[in-house]
Write an enzyme that holds these catalytic residues in place. Sequence first.
Site, PDB file in Angstrom:
ATOM      1  N   HIS A  35      22.138  54.923  30.701  1.00  0.00           N
ATOM      2  CA  HIS A  35      22.128  55.505  29.356  1.00  0.00           C
ATOM      3  C   HIS A  35      23.543  55.783  28.855  1.00  0.00           C
ATOM      4  O   HIS A  35      24.517  55.672  29.580  1.00  0.00           O
ATOM      5  CB  HIS A  35      21.322  56.809  29.368  1.00  0.00           C
TER       6      HIS A  35
ATOM      7  N   PHE B 167      32.825  47.802  31.877  1.00  0.00           N
ATOM      8  CA  PHE B 167      31.583  47.080  31.566  1.00  0.00           C
ATOM      9  C   PHE B 167      31.519  45.728  32.286  1.00  0.00           C
ATOM     10  O   PHE B 167      31.211  44.710  31.693  1.00  0.00           O
ATOM     11  CB  PHE B 167      31.423  46.913  30.050  1.00  0.00           C
TER      12      PHE B 167
ATOM     13  N   THR C 220      26.240  55.942  39.965  1.00  0.00           N
ATOM     14  CA  THR C 220      27.152  55.360  38.983  1.00  0.00           C
ATOM     15  C   THR C 220      26.569  55.358  37.578  1.00  0.00           C
ATOM     16  O   THR C 220      25.391  55.053  37.377  1.00  0.00           O
ATOM     17  CB  THR C 220      27.558  53.923  39.435  1.00  0.00           C
TER      18      THR C 220
ATOM     19  N   ASP D 149      30.896  57.367  43.745  1.00  0.00           N
ATOM     20  CA  ASP D 149      31.024  56.746  42.435  1.00  0.00           C
ATOM     21  C   ASP D 149      31.485  55.296  42.660  1.00  0.00           C
ATOM     22  O   ASP D 149      32.121  54.986  43.668  1.00  0.00           O
ATOM     23  CB  ASP D 149      32.049  57.540  41.625  1.00  0.00           C
TER      24      ASP D 149
ATOM     25  N   CYS E 200      22.690  55.284  36.273  1.00  0.00           N
ATOM     26  CA  CYS E 200      22.259  55.748  34.951  1.00  0.00           C
ATOM     27  C   CYS E 200      22.630  54.685  33.936  1.00  0.00           C
ATOM     28  O   CYS E 200      23.807  54.382  33.745  1.00  0.00           O
ATOM     29  CB  CYS E 200      22.915  57.069  34.571  1.00  0.00           C
TER      30      CYS E 200
ATOM     31  N   CYS F 269      20.313  62.049  33.907  1.00  0.00           N
ATOM     32  CA  CYS F 269      20.931  61.329  35.023  1.00  0.00           C
ATOM     33  C   CYS F 269      22.389  60.982  34.783  1.00  0.00           C
ATOM     34  O   CYS F 269      23.151  60.850  35.736  1.00  0.00           O
ATOM     35  CB  CYS F 269      20.119  60.086  35.398  1.00  0.00           C
ATOM     36  N   ARG F 270      22.823  60.848  33.531  1.00  0.00           N
ATOM     37  CA  ARG F 270      24.208  60.459  33.306  1.00  0.00           C
ATOM     38  C   ARG F 270      25.134  61.590  33.752  1.00  0.00           C
ATOM     39  O   ARG F 270      25.052  62.714  33.257  1.00  0.00           O
ATOM     40  CB  ARG F 270      24.428  60.128  31.815  1.00  0.00           C
TER      41      ARG F 270
ATOM     42  N   ASP G 213      33.034  52.706  40.009  1.00  0.00           N
ATOM     43  CA  ASP G 213      34.251  52.190  39.358  1.00  0.00           C
ATOM     44  C   ASP G 213      35.390  53.203  39.456  1.00  0.00           C
ATOM     45  O   ASP G 213      35.256  54.348  39.041  1.00  0.00           O
ATOM     46  CB  ASP G 213      33.956  51.884  37.886  1.00  0.00           C
TER      47      ASP G 213
ATOM     48  N   ARG H  62      33.507  64.105  35.649  1.00  0.00           N
ATOM     49  CA  ARG H  62      32.045  63.962  35.588  1.00  0.00           C
ATOM     50  C   ARG H  62      31.416  63.865  36.979  1.00  0.00           C
ATOM     51  O   ARG H  62      30.306  64.359  37.198  1.00  0.00           O
ATOM     52  CB  ARG H  62      31.675  62.679  34.833  1.00  0.00           C
TER      53      ARG H  62
ATOM     54  N   GLN I  94      26.369  53.526  34.182  1.00  0.00           N
ATOM     55  CA  GLN I  94      26.599  52.172  33.663  1.00  0.00           C
ATOM     56  C   GLN I  94      26.015  52.077  32.261  1.00  0.00           C
ATOM     57  O   GLN I  94      24.972  51.451  32.026  1.00  0.00           O
ATOM     58  CB  GLN I  94      25.997  51.119  34.614  1.00  0.00           C
TER      59      GLN I  94
END
Length: 541
Positions: free
Chosen positions: A101, A33, A64, A22, A99, A109-110, A24, A139, A66
């Site tokens: 979305h 963001f 990741t 991962d 991802c 994918c998220r 962040d 997650r 995003q």
Amino acid sequence: MAQPGRTPGGDGVTLFDAVLLDRDGTLVEDVPFNGDPEKVRPLPGVRAALDRLRAAGLRLGVVTNQSGVARGLFSGSQMAAVHARVEQLLGPFGTWRVCPHEDADGCGCRKPAPGLVWAAAADLGTVPARCVVVGDIGRDVVAAAAAGAAGVLVPTAVTRAEEVAAAAWTAVDLPAAVEEILRRQAAVTPAAVAPWPVSGGGRGTVVVVRADSVGDVLVTGPAVRAVAAGADRVVLVCGPRGRAAADLLPGVDEVIEHPLPWIDPVPAPVDPVEMRGLVGRLAAVGADEAVIFTSFHQSPLPMALLLRMAGVPRVAAISDDYPGSLLDLRHRVPPGVPEPERALSLAAAAGYGLAPEDQPTLRLRPDALAPRPDETAVTGPEGYVVVHPGASVPARAAPAPRYAEIVAALASAGHRVLVTGGRDERELTARVAAAGGVDLGGRFNLAGLARVLTRARCLVVGNTGPAHLAAAVGTPVVSLFAPTVPFGQWAPYRVPTVRLGDPTAPCRDTRAATCPVPGHPCLAGIDPADVVAAVRVLAPG
Ligand SMILES: [Zn+2]
């Protein structure tokens, strides 16, 4: 003449090809963001830890979420600049899977969906089962499990306590996770030199011992195959409750079944005549070595004494208790290691590794899995969902009414549901299947259940033998897991899995056989809609 030397048999195989990270909160400070490369700050020790993985030959990828892309908070080119800066600071990654979305998009994918893990594994030329995912929130590791990968949670101050409790594997930070990944890999790599002199060919007849129930025997399968790769003949000693699984394990030449009263949960009194009889059977084997496999709360020492009385010259086992002269090899394993790896590490310490063409997964004898027309006539075409409501230990079974609701919800979602159980569970399976499934209670022995599971989309089951049977045939598992024992040790091994049930319930780590908490809240509270969603994740389409 026997001499110390390189051990015959397999060299062992690597557990992992790749580590997926991962971004962040795991690799770099979490700046929400972030579209600015100047704000990229690696977390302490990350560069050195990644370089250790690279030096060990592990491939690296980033997975990741995003959602800032979907929300228009930064552009694709800004994100590319951030990733270039990450690589400048932390070194190259073999793949970046992003991802873009939001949750509401319902993409595959998220994270916690497994799509990024599937894609990154493929990019790196491997499969999810041979990957470890490291991330700082639930997650990340839920996505790993749903893909069949191992997952390490490296919590931060913002990680929720329930996510930590649910995780199979945690480490304080990425460097600690890397240390443990490399340690686990080294632990299943066989010693180049056996712990005692061995002749140049095979290592003769080896007795392997695994008492207890079906699941215990199945999770020892990789270790038994490792011993078989180096031995001329393998004799497996098991108890009556594990016999059906013993007969399904590849690499076993002969099975000796005998009750072992220091292991059985409802033990008969020790009968001196019976114990002398077991010593006689063990002596008749004429074994050169013995390897005693146990769970972390079981003692190998009574069996070691019987093996000594039977004249076995070399005995290996995991023992925290002082073994005196009962063991030639006393192996130690830290808590939390998956049971199949725990057993493999004992085999490795004794100089046994899996054959090069083998994999560290649970497996069954291929001849046992050939479809039988009489059975497929009962199950109908493949693609069904199997619900197995029983459990060998009552505390690990969700209440029957909850299972009935789960069957009804799966049927409403369009699934054909088969309800399985043993002969002594027919009342339960009839009650559960009445909600919308086909009652197959008492119809199949263990080998038959394995064949049924081979053709299933997925299995819904508690922490009990059939969960490991599904893992052994590669079928995904919705695991309704009571936290009485550690998930990290007993989760279905290397197969896509979704864990449901309350990991923080008061029964956690009690090893209780009967739930000590009124209402059995760890499993009684499972929402049938979550089971339907889990089946959709594990068996899409
Ligand atoms: Zn997505």
